[in-house]
Design a protein around this motif. Structure first.
Motif, PDB file in Angstrom:
ATOM      1  N   VAL A 116       1.065  -1.452   0.014  1.00 26.24           N
ATOM      2  CA  VAL A 116      -0.334  -0.219  -0.072  1.00 26.24           C
ATOM      3  C   VAL A 116       0.474   1.532  -0.304  1.00 26.24           C
ATOM      4  CG1 VAL A 116      -1.775   1.364   0.815  1.00 26.24           C
ATOM      5  CG2 VAL A 116      -1.740  -1.438   1.113  1.00 26.24           C
ATOM      6  N   ALA A 117       1.954   1.284   0.600  1.00 28.62           N
ATOM      7  CA  ALA A 117       3.074   2.722   0.471  1.00 28.62           C
ATOM      8  C   ALA A 117       3.342   2.777  -0.778  1.00 28.62           C
ATOM      9  CB  ALA A 117       3.311   2.226   1.902  1.00 28.62           C
ATOM     10  N   ASP A 118       4.255   1.548  -1.539  1.00 30.06           N
ATOM     11  CA  ASP A 118       5.033   1.212  -2.651  1.00 30.06           C
ATOM     12  C   ASP A 118       3.840   2.187  -2.806  1.00 30.06           C
ATOM     13  OD1 ASP A 118       6.727   0.858  -1.578  1.00 30.06           O
ATOM     14  OD2 ASP A 118       6.571  -1.450  -2.372  1.00 30.06           O
ATOM     15  N   VAL A 119       1.644   1.752  -3.942  1.00 33.68           N
ATOM     16  CA  VAL A 119       1.364   2.613  -4.521  1.00 33.68           C
ATOM     17  C   VAL A 119       1.141   3.240  -4.125  1.00 33.68           C
ATOM     18  CG1 VAL A 119      -0.943   2.175  -5.292  1.00 33.68           C
ATOM     19  CG2 VAL A 119       0.260   0.445  -5.400  1.00 33.68           C
ATOM     20  N   SER A 120       0.785   4.097  -3.261  1.00 35.58           N
ATOM     21  CA  SER A 120       0.987   5.619  -2.718  1.00 35.58           C
ATOM     22  C   SER A 120       1.981   6.494  -2.968  1.00 35.58           C
ATOM     23  CB  SER A 120       0.942   5.269  -1.632  1.00 35.58           C
ATOM     24  OG  SER A 120       0.980   7.325  -0.721  1.00 35.58           O
ATOM     25  N   ARG A 121       2.599   5.915  -2.770  1.00 30.92           N
ATOM     26  CA  ARG A 121       4.334   6.238  -3.564  1.00 30.92           C
ATOM     27  C   ARG A 121       4.368   6.592  -4.572  1.00 30.92           C
ATOM     28  NH1 ARG A 121       7.890   3.336  -1.481  1.00 30.92           N
ATOM     29  NH2 ARG A 121       8.643   2.693  -2.983  1.00 30.92           N
ATOM     30  N   LEU A 122       4.204   5.612  -5.544  1.00 32.21           N
ATOM     31  CA  LEU A 122       4.301   5.789  -7.142  1.00 32.21           C
ATOM     32  C   LEU A 122       3.097   7.021  -7.409  1.00 32.21           C
ATOM     33  CD1 LEU A 122       5.061   1.652  -7.471  1.00 32.21           C
ATOM     34  CD2 LEU A 122       6.744   3.927  -8.155  1.00 32.21           C
ATOM     35  N   ARG A 123       1.785   6.646  -7.181  1.00 28.70           N
ATOM     36  CA  ARG A 123       0.927   7.684  -7.679  1.00 28.70           C
ATOM     37  C   ARG A 123       1.194   8.538  -7.465  1.00 28.70           C
ATOM     38  NH1 ARG A 123      -5.211   5.631  -5.879  1.00 28.70           N
ATOM     39  NH2 ARG A 123      -5.234   7.048  -7.496  1.00 28.70           N
ATOM     40  N   THR A 124       2.317   9.034  -5.699  1.00 29.75           N
ATOM     41  CA  THR A 124       1.813  10.690  -5.968  1.00 29.75           C
ATOM     42  C   THR A 124       3.394  10.702  -7.209  1.00 29.75           C
ATOM     43  OG1 THR A 124       1.514  10.603  -3.630  1.00 29.75           O
ATOM     44  CG2 THR A 124       3.226  12.261  -4.482  1.00 29.75           C
ATOM     45  N   ALA A 125       4.026  10.116  -7.293  1.00 31.08           N
ATOM     46  CA  ALA A 125       5.268  10.711  -8.845  1.00 31.08           C
ATOM     47  C   ALA A 125       4.840  10.537  -9.993  1.00 31.08           C
ATOM     48  CB  ALA A 125       6.039   9.176  -8.112  1.00 31.08           C
TER      49      ALA A 125
END
Length: 393
Positions: free
Chosen positions: A199-208
Motif C-alpha cells: 500500500v505504501a509503494d502504491v501511494s508513493r508511485l501514484r504521488t510521483a
C-alpha cells in the motif's frame, strides 16, 4: 587593609501550600518510547475482542459503532510506520465485501422470503440436478436488507483486524511469540507486512506520477504502477531472506523423542479444543460447553508450545514487557466481547433486527455502552511521538 564585610544573605521563606489546595494529578498517557511501548499482543487482543463482539450482532447501528470505536483508537494511537497506513485499505476492502455480498444476493437469490418486490431480473433456466439454486429472478427488499446486514458484519470483522494491523508492530509481535511458533510467526509476519508495504509503494508511485502530470487512474496506469510494486516486493523478499540467513534462522536443538511426541499431542489436542470451543461460543446451542472446552484447549496448547520451545535456539534482546497499560488495553477489548455475548442472551431481538417483516433497527442502550468500553486505549495507551508533537504544538 581589611576587606569590607560581606552583606548578610537573606533568604525568603518558601510559601506554604495548604494541603487542601494541592492540584490533583491527572492520569495522562506518556509519550511512547522503547521502554514503555505497549505490547503488540495487547492490541491484537483488543481488536479480536471487538471482532468477537461484531460476530454476535447484525444490528447496523452497533456495527457502525464498533467501526467508529476502532477508527477513533487507530487515529489517536497509530504511528507513521508503513504498517500503520494499511487501515484505510482494510476499510475499502470491507466496503467491497458489502458490495460483493449484495451483488451475490441479487444474482443468486436468497433463502429469505419477502413480500416487498423491488424489481425482477431475467432468470436463467437451470437443470433439475441444481434445484434450490437460481440465477436472477425476483428481488425483494427483505433480501437486500439481509444481505446488507451480513455484509456489514463481515466488513466490521475485517476492519477490526485492520485496526490491529495498523496499531501493532509486526516485528515486536514476532519477538513475543513462543519459541515453538517462531518459524510460523516469521511467515505470518512477513505476509502481514507485505500488504502495508505494498500500500505504501502504491501511494508513493501514484504521488510521483501525479507530480509528473501523468494520470493515476485507468487500466494503463494500474499496469504501469503494478510492475514497480512487484519489483519492490521481490527485492524486499530477497533482502529479508538474506538477513534471516545471516542471523542463523532455522537452527534447532536436540530433544528426546518422548518430549516431541508429548508436544505434538498437547498442541494438536489443544488446537482442536480451541476450534471446538470457539464453534460452541459462536453457535447459540453450544454456549454451555464452548467456554470450558475453549479454556481446556488453551491450557493444553500453551503447555505444548512451552515444551516445543525447547527445540528453538533463539535469544531475545530487550523483550517487551506486559505492563498495566497492556492489561487495560487488552481487558477493554475482552470486556466488549464478554458484554456483547451477555447482551445476546437477554436482548437477542435488539442485536439481530428482523427482516421478515421489515423493521427499523434500534440502538440498544446497554450494548452500545459496552461497545464504548473499547475506547479506553485512546486514553491509556502511550502516545506515539508524532501524535505527541502535534498535540503539543
Amino acid at each position: 587593609m581589611t576587606p569590607a564585610p560581606r552583606p548578610a544573605r537573606t533568604t525568603t521563606p518558601a510559601p506554604t501550600v495548604h494541603a487542601s489546595f494541592t492540584a490533583p494529578v491527572a492520569f495522562t498517557a506518556p509519550v511512547a518510547n522503547r521502554s514503555n511501548a505497549l505490547h503488540a499482543g495487547a492490541w491484537w487482543l483488543w481488536a479480536l475482542g471487538l471482532a468477537v463482539a461484531a460476530s454476535r450482532t447484525t444490528n447496523p447501528l452497533l456495527l457502525g459503532l464498533l467501526v467508529g470505536v476502532a477508527g477513533y483508537v487507530v487515529a489517536a494511537r497509530r504511528t507513521d510506520a508503513p504498517w500503520a497506513r494499511s487501515y484505510g485499505a482494510f476499510v475499502k476492502l470491507g466496503l467491497f465485501v458489502v458490495f460483493l455480498r449484495v451483488v451475490f444476493s441479487l444474482l443468486l437469490g436468497s433463502p429469505i422470503p419477502g413480500t416487498h418486490t423491488l424489481f425482477t431480473l431475467p432468470e436463467v433456466p437451470l437443470p433439475d440436478w441444481v434445484q434450490g439454486i437460481r440465477i436472477g429472478g425476483r428481488v425483494t427488499a427483505e433480501q437486500l436488507v439481509f444481505a446488507l446486514y451480513e455484509g456489514a458484519k463481515l466488513a466490521t470483522l475485517l476492519i477490526c483486524v485492520g485496526a490491529a494491523n495498523a496499531l501493532a508492530n509486526p516485528a515486536r509481535l514476532l519477538k513475543s511469540l513462543p519459541g515453538a511458533l517462531y518459524e510460523a510467526g516469521v511467515a505470518v509476519v512477513v505476509a502481514m507486512t507485505f500488504a502495508p508495504n505494498m500500500v505504501a509503494d502504491v501511494s508513493r508511485l501514484r504521488t510521483a506520477r501525479r507530480l509528473r502530470g501523468r494520470p493515476t487512474g485507468g487500466v494503463r496506469a494500474v499496469l504501469q504502477i503494478g510492475l514497480p510494486v512487484l519489483e519492490g516486493a521481490l527485492e524486499r523478499s530477497i533482502a529479508v531472506a538474506a538477513s534471516m540467513d545471516a542471523r542463523g534462522y532455522g537452527r534447532t536443538a536436540q530433544v528426546p523423542p518422548s518430549v516431541r511426541r508429548t508436544t505434538n499431542l498437547l498442541t494438536l489436542g489443544g488446537l482442536l479444543g480451541v476450534c471446538a470451543g470457539s464453534y460452541g461460543l459462536l453457535a447459540a446451542e453450544g454456549a454451555g460447553y464452548g467456554l470450558p472446552l475453549l479454556a481446556a484447549g488453551l491450557l493444553a496448547a500453551m503447555a505444548g508450545l512451552r515444551l516445543g520451545g525447547r527445540r528453538t535456539v533463539r535469544t531475545r534482546y530487550r523483550p517487551d514487557r506486559w505492563g498495566a497499560r497492556a492489561w487495560l488495553v487488552a481487558g477493554s477489548g475482552i470486556a466488549v466481547a464478554v458484554l456483547m455475548i451477555w447482551a445476546n442472551q437477554y436482548a437477542p431481538e435488539a442485536l439481530h433486527p428482523g427482516v421478515v417483516p421489515l423493521e427499523a433497527p434500534q440502538l440498544p442502550v446497554w450494548p452500545a455502552l459496552s461497545v464504548l468500553v473499547g475506547l479506553l486505549p485512546a486514553w491509556v495507551a502511550p502516545v506515539p511521538p508524532t501524535v505527541g508533537k502535534e498535540s503539543v504544538s
